[in-house]
Design an enzyme around this catalytic site. Structure first.
Site, PDB file in Angstrom:
ATOM      1  CB  SER A 170      -0.920  -0.068   1.221  1.00 55.85           C
ATOM      2  OG  SER A 170      -1.985   0.763   1.068  1.00 55.85           O
ATOM      3  CG  ASP A 426      -6.336  -3.447  -3.343  1.00 54.20           C
ATOM      4  OD1 ASP A 426      -7.163  -2.766  -2.708  1.00 54.20           O
ATOM      5  OD2 ASP A 426      -5.101  -3.269  -3.293  1.00 54.20           O
ATOM      6  CG  HIS A 451      -4.814  -3.356   0.280  1.00 56.45           C
ATOM      7  ND1 HIS A 451      -4.484  -2.642  -0.855  1.00 56.45           N
ATOM      8  CD2 HIS A 451      -4.386  -2.600   1.318  1.00 56.45           C
ATOM      9  CE1 HIS A 451      -3.898  -1.513  -0.507  1.00 56.45           C
ATOM     10  NE2 HIS A 451      -3.820  -1.457   0.805  1.00 56.45           N
TER      11      HIS A 451
END
Ligand SMILES: *[C@@H]1O[C@H](CO)[C@@H](O)[C@H](O)[C@H]1NC(C)=O
Ligand SMILES: *[C@@H]1O[C@H](CO)[C@@H](O)[C@H](O)[C@H]1NC(C)=O
Ligand SMILES: *[C@@H]1O[C@H](CO)[C@@H](O)[C@H](O)[C@H]1NC(C)=O
Length: 493
Positions: A170, A426, A451
C-alpha cells in the site's frame, strides 16, 4: 487509505498489553490463521529530526523504532527491509509473512522500520501533531530516515556488502518504489505490493476507487449492488423528510441525528465498511486493520440479500466490520469513523492524525462516490473541498502535482528493479502500475487477490494465483540479489 491501520491498532495494542504479542494461530478447521510470528527484536535508532535543514533543528534527533531478526541470516546474505507505512510497525510485521518465508529461503536479515509520526516513532512525543511540530512529517523525510537507518545498520552489523531489497504494501509499497528511485545506491530492488502510486499522485479518475469497491460486490452478485444502492436511497429519502428518529432506530445509532452533517457522517461510516471489506477480501479470517471473516464480500452480500428489509440488512452488513465482536450496543457514528482528507478512511487515534496530515499535503486522494458509477450516495471530494478542510484543520494548502513531479509520475520507464504487484479485488489496484514497463519494471496481477495478499504468509486457503505470484516475486528478487553481488564484486576487484 490504504492504509491504514484503523481501529485495528487499538486492538493490537490491547492484545500486546494483555497477553504479549499475538501468538501463532493455526486452527485450520475454522480457517483462523495469523502469519507466524518471527523472533523480532524491537529496537530504537537515534534518527536525524530534519534531514534537509541544518539550521532549524541542527543535529537534533528522535527515536525511530524498528524490528529486526537475524534468525535466517547467513553470512553475506541479503537484507530485506520493510519500508513502514501509516501505522504501528508490528501490525505490518505480523501480517507480511511472505517476507520472512523468503528470508528463510535466501538467508536474509529482516528489518521492519517504523515510519516517523506513527506508532512509537513520534519525533515530538505527544506534541508531534501540533503546528508547527507536525511539519517534519513528509514522504521525503521518511525516505531519508530509511536510507540513513539502512546505511548505519549495515555499518554496525558489518554488512556493507549485503544487497538490500525493500518491501512494502500500500503506501508502504509507494515508499519502496520511491526508495529505489531516490536511493538506488542503497537499495537494489523493490517489491511494491498494492501501491497506488498513480492515483495518489492525482493521476486517474476520481470515480475509480468507489467504482472498483462496487465492482467487487457486483461481481459476486449483481443483486448485491442493487440492494446496497437501494438501501442508501431509502436512507437518503428518510433524511430528506428529516425523519431522524426512524434513521436512529433503523441503524441502531447511539444518538438521534439532527442535521445533514450527521447524515453525511453516517453515510461516510457506512461506505467505509464496504471499502474495508473490499480491500480485505481475503480467503481466510484475518485481523489486519479490522477483524474480518473469510471472504467478507461474499458474507456482506449474503447478509444484504437476506430478509426483505433493506435498511436492516444494511445495518447488519456494516456490523460485519463495526460489530465483529457482536457486543456493540449502538453505532456511535463519530467514534467509529473519522472523516478526514482521505475519503477511504484515516483510521483512529494518533495514526489517523498523521495520515490526515499527509493526505492534506503530499498524498492526493480526491476520490468521490456518485451513485452512478458506484452504489454509494453522491459524496464529492474535490480539490477545493480538500483545500478548505486542510487549511482549517492543519493550516496548510495542499500542493496538487508535487508527488507526481517529485517521484516521476507516469514516466517511470527509466527506473529499474521494481515489482508492482496488485490484486484484482483490491480497489487500490487500478491506481497503480498494472502493466510491465520494461524487463525490470514488472507488473504482477493477481486475479483473486485483495490488498497486498501476496505479502501475507502462505495459507492453505490461498488461491493458486497468489502462490504463482509469490513464486515469480521470489525468483525475481533472487536474481536482483545475485546481480547486485556480481556488480559489487566487479567494483571491488
Ligand atoms: C550537536 O552538535 C553540537 C556541536 O558539535 C554538539 O555540541 C552537540 O552535543 C550535538 N548535539 C547532539 C544532540 O548530538
Ligand atoms: C501520550 O498520549 C497517549 C495516548 O493519548 C497517552 O496514553 C500517554 O500517556 C501520553 N503520554 C504523555 C507523556 O503524556
Ligand atoms: C451487534 O451484534 C449483536 C449480536 O448480533 C446485536 O445484538 C447488536 O444489536 C449489534 N449491534 C448493532 C449496533 O447493530
Amino acid at each position: 487509505m490504504v492504509l491504514v491501520l484503523k481501529w485495528f491498532v487499538a486492538t493490537l495494542l490491547f492484545l500486546c498489553e494483555a497477553q504479549g504479542f499475538p501468538k501463532v494461530v493455526r486452527v485450520l478447521n475454522n480457517l483462523e490463521f495469523t502469519d507466524p510470528k518471527p523472533e523480532f527484536k524491537e529496537k530504537y535508532f537515534s534518527q536525524i529530526l530534519d534531514h534537509f535543514n541544518y539550521n532549524s533543528l541542527g543535529n537534533g534527533t528522535y527515536l525511530q523504532r524498528y524490528l529486526i531478526t537475524d534468525q535466517y541470516w547467513k553470512k553475506g546474505g541479503p537484507i530485506f527491509f520493510y519500508t513502514g507505512n501509516e501505522g504501528d510497525i508490528w501490525a505490518f510485521a505480523l501480517n507480511s509473512g511472505f517476507i520472512t518465508e523468503l528470508a528463510e529461503k535466501e538467508g536474509a536479515l529482516v528489518i521492519f522500520a517504523e515510519h516517523r509520526y506513527y506508532g512509537k516513532s513520534l519525533p515530538f512525543g505527544n506534541d508531534s501533531f501540533h503546528i508547527p511540530e507536525v511539519g517534519l512529517l513528509t514522504v521525503e523525510q521518511a525516505l531519508a530516515d530509511f536510507a540513513v537507518l539502512i546505511t548505519e545498520l549495515k555499518k554496525e552489523l558489518n554488512a556493507q556488502e549485503c544487497p538490500v531489497i525493500v518491501f512494502g504494501g500500500s503506501y508502504g509499497g509507494m515508499l519502496s518504489v520511491y526508495m529505489r528511485l531516490r536511493y538506488p545506491n542503497v537499495v537494489a530492488g523493490a517489491l511494491a505490493a498494492s501501491a497506488p502510486i498513480l492515483s495518489t499522485a492525482g493521476m486517474g479518475d476520481p470515480a475509480q476507487f468507489f467504482r472498483d469497491v462496487t465492482a467487487d460486490f457486483e461481481n459476486y452478485k449483481p443483486a448485491c449492488r442493487e440492494a446496497v444502492q437501494e438501501a442508501f436511497q431509502k436512507l437518503q429519502a428518510l433524511a430528506q423528510q428529516e425523519d431522524y428518529a426512524r434513521i436512529q432506530s433503523e441503524f441502531s445509532l447511539c444518538k438521534t441525528p439532527s442535521s445533514a452533517a450527521d447524515i453525511h457522517q453516517l453515510s461516510g461510516l457506512l461506505r467505509n465498511a464496504f471499502t474495508l471489506m473490499a480491500m480485505l477480501d481475503y480467503p481466510y479470517k484475518t485481523s489486519f486493520m479490522s477483524s474480518m471473516p473469510p471472504f467478507p464480500v461474499k458474507v456482506a452480500c449474503d447478509t444484504m440479500l437476506r430478509g426483505d428489509d433493506l435498511m436492516t440488512a444494511l445495518r447488519e452488513t456494516v456490523g460485519i466490520v463495526y460489530n465483529s465482536t457482536g457486543t456493540l450496543p449502538c453505532l456511535d457514528i463519530y467514534n467509529l469513523y473519522i472523516e478526514c482528507a482521505d475519503p477511504t478512511g484515516c483510521g483512529l487515534g494518533f495514526d489517523s492524525l498523521a495520515w490526515d496530515y499527509q493526505a492534506c499535503t503530499e498524498i492526493e486522494m480526491c476520490f468521490e462516490s456518485n451513485s452512478v458509477s458506484d452504489m454509494f450516495p453522491p459524496m464529492p471530494f474535490t480539490q477545493k473541498q480538500r483545500e478548505q478542510y486542510c487549511a482549517k484543520k492543519w493550516a496548510v494548502v495542499p500542493r496538487p502535482g508535487w508527488l507526481k513531479t517529485q517521484f516521476w509520475g507516469d514516466a517511470l520507464s527509466t527506473a529499474s528493479n521494481i515489482i508492482f504487484s496488485n490484486g484484482d479485488l483490491d480497489p487500490w489496484a487500478n491506481g497503480g502500475v498494472r502493466k510491465s514497463l520494461s524487463s525490470s519494471l514488472i507488473a504482477i496481477n493477481i486475479p483473486e487477490g485483495a490488498h497486498h495478499l501476496d505479502l501475507r504468509g502462505s495459507n492453505p486457503a490461498d488461491p493458486d494465483c497468489v502462490i504463482q505470484a509469490r513464486k515469480k516475486e521470489s525468483e525475481i528478487i533472487s536474481q536482483w540479489v545475485q546481480m547486485e553481488r556480481k556488480e559489487s564484486r566487479g567494483l571491488t576487484l
